[in-house]
Design a protein around this motif. Structure first.
Motif: not given
Length: 351
Positions: A93-98
């Motif tokens: 999820l953090s990778s998609r947000i970044l």
């Protein structure tokens, strides 16, 4: 009635005689008290499930002062599976947000992604220890041995992890760069960086071979970064022409051949340098510039030479061949050989 003397004697006896457990120095260790708490919570809600839990808890082994049961193992596996799944989902999820953060460039995005991922996994480990209620004091000896094993066995792994973070912080090497590196065996590798991982950098060559180069090697070895400050790359194309050729006309043909290749840049323009006077002819070097080295450099050199070959043939210029001069010494044996050859020729003529 108890006299003061009897009361004092009783007090001295109670003080001098400690509890049996304390005298023996045995304090029941509970390295995973969280499993007992989960067991109490489950058994208090359902008698049927409580019977199963109690049965699993009775299947145990005693190691010194520590008791391990099947229920403890089940709780540990369940908590690990839950935490690993949650940490993996949070990292994704953090990778998609970044990935949607347009204010960050590619290098900053990768660095932030790795730092967030390390924080998530570290937090998952701490939460797991807290949920299981692990008594770390009971694992002091094991943790010391485990730390020693990390120091010797995982030294390279942690070194590559820190090296990868440093490479992303100073932006000396980033995904998309075209680099050339020479390993300790002297092998020259050229390709484009696809990704920078925790342990290694993925380098893809023109023949679609993917090399995984440890991050430490990019810090301790000399690296040629062809796209660090500028993506313009100069290619040298050596050419040899005969001595009898008009040099100025040959230079015009070389420049025309270089300009005809689509990938060759107009600015900086192609140039021709006279390199040396060789054994077989005059040596020139054609310099051309490209801006997409990841597409290869050998194919550009080939296109320039093929076009130049056609132009030289159309203008009557030939590629020089190796020439050698033989000097024969005038000796008696040489004269006898010449006379014998002449006599053989004369006999053939008479016949």
């Amino acid at each position: 009635m108890t006299t003061p003397a009897a009361l004092a004697a009783t007090t001295r006896a109670a003080t001098a005689a400690p509890a049996p457990a304390a005298a023996a120095g045995v304090i029941p260790a509970q390295p995973m008290s969280g499993a007992d708490g989960i067991k109490d919570a489950v058994t208090s809600r359902s008698d049927a499930i409580g019977d199963v839990v109690n049965t699993l808890d009775k299947l145990a082994v005693q190691v010194g002062a520590t008791r391990f049961s099947v229920w403890d193992l089940f709780v540990v596996l369940a908590v690990l599976a839950l935490l690993i799944s949650a940490a993996w989902a949070a990292s994704r999820l953090s990778s998609r947000i970044l990935a949607r953060a347009s204010s960050l460039d590619l290098t900053q995005r990768l660095l932030t992604e790795k730092m967030v991922s390390l924080f998530i996994w570290g937090l998952a480990i701490l939460v797991g220890i807290d949920v299981l209620g692990i008594d770390l004091t009971a694992l002091t000896v094991f943790s010391g041995a485990f730390g020693l094993a990390i120091g010797f066995g995982l030294q390279k792994t942690f070194g590559n992890l820190i090296a990868g973070i440093i490479l992303l912080m100073d932006k000396s090497i980033k995904p998309g760069d075209v680099i050339a590196i020479t390993d300790q065996g002297g092998q020259y590798t050229f390709g484009q960086i696809r990704r920078i991982g925790i342990r290694a950098v993925s380098l893809t060559t023109r023949d679609q071979k993917e090399y995984l180069i440890p991050n430490e090697n990019l810090m301790i070895n000399q690296v040629e970064n062809w796209s660090y400050s500028s993506r313009n790359v100069r290619i040298q194309v050596p050419v040899v022409i005969p001595y009898a050729t008009d040099i100025e006309r040959a230079e015009e043909l070389m420049l025309a051949a270089a300009r005809s290749v689509k990938r060759v840049l107009v600015a900086p323009p192609p140039t021709v340098w006279l390199d040396s006077f060789g054994e077989n002819g005059v040596a020139f070097v054609i310099h051309v510039w490209i801006t997409d080295p990841e597409e290869g450099v050998g194919n550009v050199r080939s296109d320039v030479l093929k076009t130049l070959w056609r132009l030289m043939r159309e203008n009557g210029i030939r590629v020089p061949y190796p020439q050698r001069d033989l000097n024969l010494r005038d000796t008696e044996a040489m004269r006898d050989l010449i006379e014998a050859l002449r006599g053989k020729v004369d006999r053939n003529d008479q016949a």
